[in-house]
Scaffold this active site. Structure first.
Site, PDB file in Angstrom:
ATOM      1  N   GLY A  11      75.405  13.156  14.359  1.00  0.00           N
ATOM      2  CA  GLY A  11      76.761  12.583  14.356  1.00  0.00           C
ATOM      3  C   GLY A  11      76.971  11.750  15.612  1.00  0.00           C
ATOM      4  NE  ARG A  72      74.939  14.259   9.840  1.00  0.00           N
ATOM      5  CZ  ARG A  72      75.556  14.691  10.948  1.00  0.00           C
ATOM      6  NH1 ARG A  72      74.895  15.362  11.862  1.00  0.00           N
ATOM      7  NH2 ARG A  72      76.841  14.463  11.150  1.00  0.00           N
ATOM      8  CB  CYS A  73      65.878  11.438   9.915  1.00  0.00           C
ATOM      9  SG  CYS A  73      64.151  11.204   9.498  1.00  0.00           S
ATOM     10  CG  ASP A 103      73.301  22.144  17.312  1.00  0.00           C
ATOM     11  OD1 ASP A 103      73.566  21.088  16.692  1.00  0.00           O
ATOM     12  OD2 ASP A 103      73.693  23.258  16.941  1.00  0.00           O
ATOM     13  CB  THR A 126      77.821  16.517  19.524  1.00  0.00           C
ATOM     14  OG1 THR A 126      78.716  17.110  18.563  1.00  0.00           O
ATOM     15  CG2 THR A 126      77.541  17.555  20.604  1.00  0.00           C
ATOM     16  CG  ASP A 128      80.845  19.034  16.576  1.00  0.00           C
ATOM     17  OD1 ASP A 128      81.846  18.367  16.245  1.00  0.00           O
ATOM     18  OD2 ASP A 128      79.829  19.129  15.872  1.00  0.00           O
ATOM     19  CG  ASP A 130      78.221  22.112  18.856  1.00  0.00           C
ATOM     20  OD1 ASP A 130      77.845  21.271  19.702  1.00  0.00           O
ATOM     21  OD2 ASP A 130      77.873  22.059  17.665  1.00  0.00           O
ATOM     22  NE  ARG A 172      77.773  19.607  12.913  1.00  0.00           N
ATOM     23  CZ  ARG A 172      77.104  19.219  11.830  1.00  0.00           C
ATOM     24  NH1 ARG A 172      76.864  20.056  10.858  1.00  0.00           N
ATOM     25  NH2 ARG A 172      76.653  17.986  11.736  1.00  0.00           N
ATOM     26  CD  GLN A 262      89.036  14.867  14.418  1.00  0.00           C
ATOM     27  OE1 GLN A 262      89.076  15.917  15.033  1.00  0.00           O
ATOM     28  NE2 GLN A 262      88.869  14.820  13.106  1.00  0.00           N
TER      29      GLN A 262
HETATM   30  P1  ADP Z   1      73.310  16.834  15.581  1.00  0.00           P
HETATM   31  O1  ADP Z   1      72.206  16.360  16.446  1.00  0.00           O
HETATM   32  O2  ADP Z   1      74.567  16.047  15.750  1.00  0.00           O
HETATM   33  O3  ADP Z   1      73.500  18.339  15.679  1.00  0.00           O
HETATM   34  P2  ADP Z   1      71.965  17.212  13.016  1.00  0.00           P
HETATM   35  O4  ADP Z   1      72.031  18.700  13.024  1.00  0.00           O
HETATM   36  O5  ADP Z   1      72.216  16.515  11.712  1.00  0.00           O
HETATM   37  O6  ADP Z   1      72.940  16.526  14.059  1.00  0.00           O
HETATM   38  O7  ADP Z   1      70.498  16.810  13.520  1.00  0.00           O
HETATM   39  C1  ADP Z   1      70.149  15.436  13.697  1.00  0.00           C
HETATM   40  C2  ADP Z   1      68.720  15.205  13.287  1.00  0.00           C
HETATM   41  O8  ADP Z   1      67.845  15.961  14.151  1.00  0.00           O
HETATM   42  C3  ADP Z   1      68.340  15.689  11.889  1.00  0.00           C
HETATM   43  O9  ADP Z   1      68.751  14.794  10.874  1.00  0.00           O
HETATM   44  C4  ADP Z   1      66.835  15.725  12.017  1.00  0.00           C
HETATM   45  O10 ADP Z   1      66.280  14.433  11.952  1.00  0.00           O
HETATM   46  C5  ADP Z   1      66.656  16.263  13.448  1.00  0.00           C
HETATM   47  N1  ADP Z   1      66.436  17.716  13.412  1.00  0.00           N
HETATM   48  C6  ADP Z   1      67.371  18.687  13.238  1.00  0.00           C
HETATM   49  N2  ADP Z   1      66.814  19.912  13.237  1.00  0.00           N
HETATM   50  C7  ADP Z   1      65.485  19.720  13.412  1.00  0.00           C
HETATM   51  C8  ADP Z   1      64.347  20.590  13.477  1.00  0.00           C
HETATM   52  N3  ADP Z   1      64.482  21.921  13.392  1.00  0.00           N
HETATM   53  N4  ADP Z   1      63.126  20.042  13.666  1.00  0.00           N
HETATM   54  C9  ADP Z   1      62.981  18.695  13.773  1.00  0.00           C
HETATM   55  N5  ADP Z   1      64.015  17.827  13.702  1.00  0.00           N
HETATM   56  C10 ADP Z   1      65.238  18.324  13.527  1.00  0.00           C
HETATM   57  O1  F6P Z   2      78.803  17.017  14.548  1.00  0.00           O
HETATM   58  C1  F6P Z   2      79.780  16.038  14.624  1.00  0.00           C
HETATM   59  C2  F6P Z   2      80.608  15.998  13.383  1.00  0.00           C
HETATM   60  O2  F6P Z   2      81.574  14.962  13.523  1.00  0.00           O
HETATM   61  C3  F6P Z   2      81.281  17.312  12.991  1.00  0.00           C
HETATM   62  O3  F6P Z   2      82.431  17.572  13.755  1.00  0.00           O
HETATM   63  C4  F6P Z   2      81.548  17.077  11.525  1.00  0.00           C
HETATM   64  O4  F6P Z   2      81.577  18.289  10.811  1.00  0.00           O
HETATM   65  C5  F6P Z   2      80.357  16.265  11.099  1.00  0.00           C
HETATM   66  O5  F6P Z   2      79.813  15.665  12.256  1.00  0.00           O
HETATM   67  C6  F6P Z   2      80.680  15.197  10.101  1.00  0.00           C
HETATM   68  O6  F6P Z   2      79.490  14.644   9.685  1.00  0.00           O
HETATM   69  P1  F6P Z   2      79.378  13.320   8.811  1.00  0.00           P
HETATM   70  O7  F6P Z   2      79.645  12.166   9.716  1.00  0.00           O
HETATM   71  O8  F6P Z   2      77.974  13.345   8.326  1.00  0.00           O
HETATM   72  O9  F6P Z   2      80.408  13.425   7.726  1.00  0.00           O
END
Ligand code: ADP
Ligand code: F6P
Length: 331
Positions: A11, A72-73, A103, A126, A128, A130, A172, A262
């Site tokens: 995000g 997100r990949c 995270d 982020t 969040d 968090d 979240r 936001q």
């Molecule tokens: P954020 O970084 O905001 O928490 P996501 O949880 O969607 O967002 O994670 C972002 C990207 O990080 C994922 O789409 C993926 O490409 C990579 N990722 C997340 N978890 C893992 C993992 N356990 N191992 C490798 N890559 C990961």
């Molecule tokens: O992690 C950041 C965040 O904005 C969260 O607060 C929310 O739940 C989520 O991403 C929304 O994700 P998306 O942009 O994929 O709808």
């Protein structure tokens, strides 16, 4: 080390651009070449990257979103995807990588460093807030400002109609945006995941206010409030409104979701400065040969810490702030 890369992932959040700006300018000042990788790990796997100059990051410090793009990949979670990502880095001669994200993005960074030996530094981007190891994440301050400013606007129509409004905010499983936002706009009640779904407390507050002659209330709910841990983004405000109506059928109530607003708009000055300081420290870490570090901030000191150690920490809930939100809003 001669070449480093930078990506933004997951995000997006305000302050990501400030961090990218500082990574590029500080890297150039240290004599490093810097590559911008587009769309997070997606671009790393597809080899979508280009060399950045001082001019590439001109005028971006304040801007929301991320000029590098984000994604997100899912493929990054597979060994095949990870191998492609590492191959692309090696082909370009990129030895160090700055990952700006939450995270999930840090989990990807950890894989790259621990399993493939890439020198990685994480910057917490982020809204969040968090992550336990850092007091603030990049974008949190801007998201809270958006909540406070918009709810302040909302008051105009709600108060002249004697209406209650349930406002859903992001975060979240973390209630920080809700609590800080609620305090900053003087909300009458706030519901957060850390304390579970206490609709009775909300109904009690509305009833108490009505007895005192106050009929307009702002109820802030974090999107992750369900005590069973289910996240139903974008629908919690309606559910809370329905639960209030079940108990108080005559109430004049509306619901709204602040949603992606936001994550939009200029970064606050606090996020701009934080992003710049974090980006600069990330480059200094790489230049010194440090790896597997994440950047954080506590009491206005920006620091780096071991990634594995930092990510193993559990975030503690700030009960004092929650109590403050509640006590100030009592009528
Ligand atoms: P954020 O970084 O905001 O928490 P996501 O949880 O969607 O967002 O994670 C972002 C990207 O990080 C994922 O789409 C993926 O490409 C990579 N990722 C997340 N978890 C893992 C993992 N356990 N191992 C490798 N890559 C990961
Ligand atoms: O992690 C950041 C965040 O904005 C969260 O607060 C929310 O739940 C989520 O991403 C929304 O994700 P998306 O942009 O994929 O709808």
């Amino acid at each position: 080390m001669k070449k480093i890369g930078v990506l933004t992932s997951g995000g997006d959040s305000q302050g990501m651009n400030s961090a990218v700006y500082a990574v590029v300018r500080s890297a150039l000042a240290c004599g490093l070449e810097v590559y911008g990788i587009r769309y997070g790990y997606r671009g790393l796997i597809d080899g979508d990257m280009e060399k950045l100059s001082a001019k590439s990051v001109e005028g971006i410090v304040h801007r929301g979103g991320t000029v590098l793009g984000t994604a997100r990949c899912l493929e990054m979670k597979t060994p095949e995807g990870q191998r492609k990502a590492v191959e692309n880095l090696r082909q370009k001669g990129i030895e160090g990588l700055v990952v700006i994200g939450g995270d999930g993005s840090f989990a990807g960074a950890k894989v790259l460093s621990t399993q493939y030996g890439i020198k990685v530094i994480g910057i917490p981007g982020t809204i969040d807030n968090d992550l336990a190891y850092t007091q603030y994440t990049l974008g949190f301050d801007s998201a809270v400002a958006t909540v406070a400013n918009n709810v302040t606007l909302l008051r105009d129509t709600m108060s002249c109609n004697d209406r209650t409004c349930v406002v859903e905010v992001m975060g979240r499983d973390c209630g920080d945006i809700a609590i800080y936002g609620a305090i900053a706009c003087g909300a009458e009640a706030v519901l957060v995941p850390e304390l579970g779904y206490d609709i009775d407390a909300v109904v009690k507050r509305i009833t108490h206010n009505a007895q005192k002659g106050k009929f307009d209330n702002i109820i802030i709910v974090a999107e992750g409030i369900r005590s069973d841990g289910t996240l139903d983004k974008g629908h919690e405000a309606d559910k809370v409104m329905a639960d209030i109506l079940k108990r108080l059928p005559d109430i004049n109530v509306r619901a709204m979701v602040l949603g992606h607003l936001q994550r939009s708009g200029d970064a606050t000055v606090t996020d701009r400065l934080l992003g710049i300081r974090m980006g600069d420290l990330a480059v200094k870490c790489l230049a010194e040969g440090k790896t597997d570090r994440v950047i954080g901030v506590k009491n206005n000191v920006v620091f780096d810490e071991d990634m594995v150690e930092a990510l193993s920490q559990q975030k503690t809930f700030d009960r004092t702030l929650y109590d403050l939100a509640n006590s100030l809003s009592a009528y």
